[in-house]
Scaffold this motif. Structure first.
Motif, short mmCIF file in Angstrom:
data_model
loop_
_atom_site.label_atom_id
_atom_site.label_comp_id
_atom_site.label_asym_id
_atom_site.label_seq_id
_atom_site.Cartn_x
_atom_site.Cartn_y
_atom_site.Cartn_z
N ARG A 189 4.90 9.47 -14.79
CA ARG A 189 4.04 8.29 -14.68
C ARG A 189 4.58 7.32 -13.63
O ARG A 189 3.83 6.77 -12.83
CB ARG A 189 3.93 7.59 -16.02
CG ARG A 189 3.08 8.33 -17.01
CD ARG A 189 3.01 7.57 -18.30
NE ARG A 189 2.25 8.33 -19.27
CZ ARG A 189 1.33 7.80 -20.05
NH1 ARG A 189 1.09 6.52 -20.01
NH2 ARG A 189 0.67 8.55 -20.89
N ARG A 190 5.87 7.12 -13.65
CA ARG A 190 6.47 6.18 -12.70
C ARG A 190 6.30 6.68 -11.27
O ARG A 190 5.99 5.90 -10.36
CB ARG A 190 7.95 6.00 -13.02
CG ARG A 190 8.60 4.94 -12.14
CD ARG A 190 10.04 4.73 -12.47
NE ARG A 190 10.17 4.34 -13.87
CZ ARG A 190 11.31 4.36 -14.53
NH1 ARG A 190 12.40 4.77 -13.94
NH2 ARG A 190 11.36 3.99 -15.79
N SER A 191 6.48 7.97 -11.05
CA SER A 191 6.33 8.50 -9.69
C SER A 191 4.88 8.46 -9.23
O SER A 191 4.61 8.22 -8.05
CB SER A 191 6.89 9.92 -9.60
OG SER A 191 6.16 10.79 -10.44
N LEU A 192 3.92 8.68 -10.15
CA LEU A 192 2.50 8.58 -9.77
C LEU A 192 2.12 7.14 -9.45
O LEU A 192 1.35 6.89 -8.53
CB LEU A 192 1.61 9.12 -10.89
CG LEU A 192 1.49 10.63 -10.98
CD1 LEU A 192 0.63 11.02 -12.18
CD2 LEU A 192 0.91 11.21 -9.71
N ARG A 193 2.66 6.19 -10.21
CA ARG A 193 2.39 4.78 -9.91
C ARG A 193 2.95 4.40 -8.55
O ARG A 193 2.29 3.73 -7.76
CB ARG A 193 3.00 3.88 -10.99
CG ARG A 193 2.26 3.92 -12.28
CD ARG A 193 2.91 3.06 -13.32
NE ARG A 193 2.29 3.32 -14.62
CZ ARG A 193 2.82 2.99 -15.78
NH1 ARG A 193 3.98 2.37 -15.82
NH2 ARG A 193 2.19 3.26 -16.90
N LEU B 203 -8.89 2.01 -2.97
CA LEU B 203 -9.46 2.48 -4.23
C LEU B 203 -8.81 3.78 -4.68
O LEU B 203 -8.50 3.95 -5.87
CB LEU B 203 -10.97 2.67 -4.09
CG LEU B 203 -11.74 3.06 -5.34
CD1 LEU B 203 -11.68 1.94 -6.35
CD2 LEU B 203 -13.17 3.38 -4.99
N ALA B 204 -8.54 4.69 -3.75
CA ALA B 204 -7.90 5.96 -4.09
C ALA B 204 -6.48 5.72 -4.61
O ALA B 204 -6.06 6.33 -5.61
CB ALA B 204 -7.87 6.88 -2.88
N GLY B 205 -5.73 4.87 -3.96
CA GLY B 205 -4.37 4.57 -4.40
C GLY B 205 -4.33 3.89 -5.76
O GLY B 205 -3.51 4.23 -6.62
N LEU B 206 -5.23 2.94 -5.97
CA LEU B 206 -5.27 2.24 -7.25
C LEU B 206 -5.77 3.16 -8.37
O LEU B 206 -5.32 3.06 -9.51
CB LEU B 206 -6.15 1.00 -7.15
CG LEU B 206 -5.59 -0.12 -6.27
CD1 LEU B 206 -6.58 -1.28 -6.20
CD2 LEU B 206 -4.24 -0.59 -6.77
N ALA B 207 -6.68 4.08 -8.05
CA ALA B 207 -7.16 5.03 -9.05
C ALA B 207 -6.03 5.97 -9.48
O ALA B 207 -5.90 6.30 -10.67
CB ALA B 207 -8.34 5.83 -8.51
N LEU B 208 -5.21 6.39 -8.52
CA LEU B 208 -4.08 7.25 -8.85
C LEU B 208 -3.09 6.51 -9.75
O LEU B 208 -2.59 7.07 -10.73
CB LEU B 208 -3.37 7.72 -7.58
CG LEU B 208 -2.22 8.69 -7.76
CD1 LEU B 208 -2.71 9.99 -8.39
CD2 LEU B 208 -1.55 8.97 -6.44
N SER B 209 -2.85 5.24 -9.46
CA SER B 209 -1.97 4.45 -10.31
C SER B 209 -2.60 4.20 -11.68
O SER B 209 -1.90 4.18 -12.69
CB SER B 209 -1.65 3.11 -9.65
OG SER B 209 -0.89 3.30 -8.50
N ALA B 210 -3.90 4.01 -11.73
CA ALA B 210 -4.58 3.72 -13.00
C ALA B 210 -4.59 4.94 -13.92
O ALA B 210 -4.63 4.79 -15.14
CB ALA B 210 -6.01 3.26 -12.73
N LEU B 211 -4.54 6.13 -13.35
CA LEU B 211 -4.52 7.34 -14.18
C LEU B 211 -3.29 7.38 -15.09
O LEU B 211 -3.33 8.00 -16.15
CB LEU B 211 -4.54 8.59 -13.30
CG LEU B 211 -5.87 8.96 -12.67
CD1 LEU B 211 -5.69 10.17 -11.76
CD2 LEU B 211 -6.90 9.25 -13.72
N THR B 212 -2.23 6.74 -14.68
CA THR B 212 -1.01 6.79 -15.47
C THR B 212 -1.11 5.95 -16.74
O THR B 212 -0.27 6.08 -17.63
CB THR B 212 0.19 6.29 -14.64
OG1 THR B 212 -0.01 4.92 -14.29
CG2 THR B 212 0.36 7.13 -13.40
#
Length: 87
Positions: free
Chosen positions: A3-7, A67-76
């Motif tokens: 999770r930390r690495s995806l954020r 939006l793509a970067g924030l969506a990837l962070s939001a998935l965590t």
């Protein structure tokens, strides 16, 4: 740990997109693939337009990248289902 690495990856994507947008010209319009530049004739002193092929990212590039970067962070932040042992 994942999770930390995806954020971090999501926030890095946002930072890179914003940096690329600013370095490339920070155009607040739509993305352009050619730019018109005014040049001056050395002999007559008259200005004339010259079309130059150049990529200038616009606000949609900035918005979609952010939006793509924030969506990837939001998935965590989504809950991960755990396997339960049925005995």
């Amino acid at each position: 740990m994942i999770r930390r690495s995806l954020r971090f990856t999501g926030l890095a994507i946002v930072a890179l997109v914003v940096a690329f947008w600013v370095i490339s010209g920070a155009d607040r319009g739509w993305t352009k693939t050619s730019v018109t530049i005014q040049k001056t004739d050395e002999v007559t002193g008259l200005e004339y337009p010259v079309i130059e092929n150049r990529f200038v990212p616009g606000v949609e590039f900035l918005a979609l990248g952010t939006l793509a970067g924030l969506a990837l962070s939001a998935l965590t932040f989504l809950p991960i289902p755990t396997k339960t042992k049925n005995t």
